[in-house]
Design a protein around this motif. Sequence first.
Motif, PDB file in Angstrom:
ATOM      1  N   ALA A  18      -0.371   3.561  10.946  1.00 49.11           N
ATOM      2  CA  ALA A  18      -0.301   2.473   9.972  1.00 49.11           C
ATOM      3  C   ALA A  18       0.962   1.656  10.172  1.00 49.11           C
ATOM      4  CB  ALA A  18      -0.356   3.039   8.553  1.00 49.11           C
ATOM      5  N   LEU A  19       2.080   2.310  10.445  1.00 52.28           N
ATOM      6  CA  LEU A  19       3.333   1.601  10.690  1.00 52.28           C
ATOM      7  C   LEU A  19       3.248   0.779  11.967  1.00 52.28           C
ATOM      8  CD1 LEU A  19       6.278   1.108   9.867  1.00 52.28           C
ATOM      9  CD2 LEU A  19       6.876   3.128  11.218  1.00 52.28           C
ATOM     10  N   ALA A  20       2.690   1.354  13.019  1.00 51.38           N
ATOM     11  CA  ALA A  20       2.554   0.627  14.286  1.00 51.38           C
ATOM     12  C   ALA A  20       1.665  -0.596  14.117  1.00 51.38           C
ATOM     13  CB  ALA A  20       1.995   1.552  15.362  1.00 51.38           C
ATOM     14  N   LEU A  21       0.567  -0.453  13.404  1.00 54.49           N
ATOM     15  CA  LEU A  21      -0.322  -1.601  13.181  1.00 54.49           C
ATOM     16  C   LEU A  21       0.362  -2.676  12.350  1.00 54.49           C
ATOM     17  CD1 LEU A  21      -3.764   0.126  12.533  1.00 54.49           C
ATOM     18  CD2 LEU A  21      -3.116  -1.300  14.480  1.00 54.49           C
ATOM     19  N   GLY A  65      -0.137  -8.566   8.822  1.00 57.61           N
ATOM     20  CA  GLY A  65      -1.086  -9.338   8.035  1.00 57.61           C
ATOM     21  C   GLY A  65      -1.220  -8.670   6.681  1.00 57.61           C
ATOM     22  N   ILE A  66      -1.881  -9.333   5.785  1.00 56.45           N
ATOM     23  CA  ILE A  66      -1.998  -8.797   4.427  1.00 56.45           C
ATOM     24  C   ILE A  66      -2.764  -7.477   4.429  1.00 56.45           C
ATOM     25  CG2 ILE A  66      -4.075 -10.118   3.858  1.00 56.45           C
ATOM     26  CD1 ILE A  66      -1.167  -9.358   1.473  1.00 56.45           C
ATOM     27  N   THR A  67      -3.747  -7.344   5.299  1.00 57.99           N
ATOM     28  CA  THR A  67      -4.553  -6.119   5.340  1.00 57.99           C
ATOM     29  C   THR A  67      -3.743  -4.939   5.861  1.00 57.99           C
ATOM     30  OG1 THR A  67      -6.499  -7.469   5.754  1.00 57.99           O
ATOM     31  CG2 THR A  67      -6.707  -5.123   6.182  1.00 57.99           C
ATOM     32  N   THR A  68      -2.995  -5.139   6.947  1.00 57.41           N
ATOM     33  CA  THR A  68      -2.237  -4.032   7.515  1.00 57.41           C
ATOM     34  C   THR A  68      -1.054  -3.653   6.627  1.00 57.41           C
ATOM     35  OG1 THR A  68      -1.011  -5.592   8.903  1.00 57.41           O
ATOM     36  CG2 THR A  68      -2.886  -4.471   9.906  1.00 57.41           C
ATOM     37  N   ILE A  69      -0.414  -4.629   6.013  1.00 57.39           N
ATOM     38  CA  ILE A  69       0.698  -4.330   5.103  1.00 57.39           C
ATOM     39  C   ILE A  69       0.179  -3.577   3.882  1.00 57.39           C
ATOM     40  CG2 ILE A  69       2.520  -5.310   3.671  1.00 57.39           C
ATOM     41  CD1 ILE A  69       3.028  -5.552   6.687  1.00 57.39           C
ATOM     42  N   THR A  70      -0.953  -4.005   3.353  1.00 56.12           N
ATOM     43  CA  THR A  70      -1.559  -3.313   2.216  1.00 56.12           C
ATOM     44  C   THR A  70      -1.942  -1.887   2.599  1.00 56.12           C
ATOM     45  OG1 THR A  70      -2.422  -5.401   1.369  1.00 56.12           O
ATOM     46  CG2 THR A  70      -3.430  -3.389   0.518  1.00 56.12           C
ATOM     47  N   GLY A  71      -2.501  -1.719   3.773  1.00 57.01           N
ATOM     48  CA  GLY A  71      -2.860  -0.380   4.250  1.00 57.01           C
ATOM     49  C   GLY A  71      -1.646   0.517   4.377  1.00 57.01           C
ATOM     50  N   LEU A  72      -0.550  -0.025   4.910  1.00 59.93           N
ATOM     51  CA  LEU A  72       0.681   0.757   5.036  1.00 59.93           C
ATOM     52  C   LEU A  72       1.207   1.159   3.660  1.00 59.93           C
ATOM     53  CD1 LEU A  72       2.980   1.933   6.728  1.00 59.93           C
ATOM     54  CD2 LEU A  72       4.098  -0.301   6.575  1.00 59.93           C
TER      55      LEU A  72
END
Length: 65
Positions: free
Chosen positions: A9-12, A18-25
């Motif tokens: 999650a951090l690598a992505l 993007g909003i999706t990857t930051i939200t996922g992290l």
Amino acid sequence: MATLVGLVALALAILSPGITTITGLLLVVITALFGMGTLYVLAGRAPPSSMAPTGCWLTASFSPT
């Protein structure tokens, strides 16, 4: 396994911000904190109820008098 999920999650989030990857992290971090809190309580290391804030529903309902 959980560490691997967090690292992915951090690598992505770094490689493809993007909003999706930051939200996922953020959701992975929140889930990890809840898991740590659960293990802390199950280990019997929760703070005593006397440390609860004044007016807390826990102390009001369950305080021995």
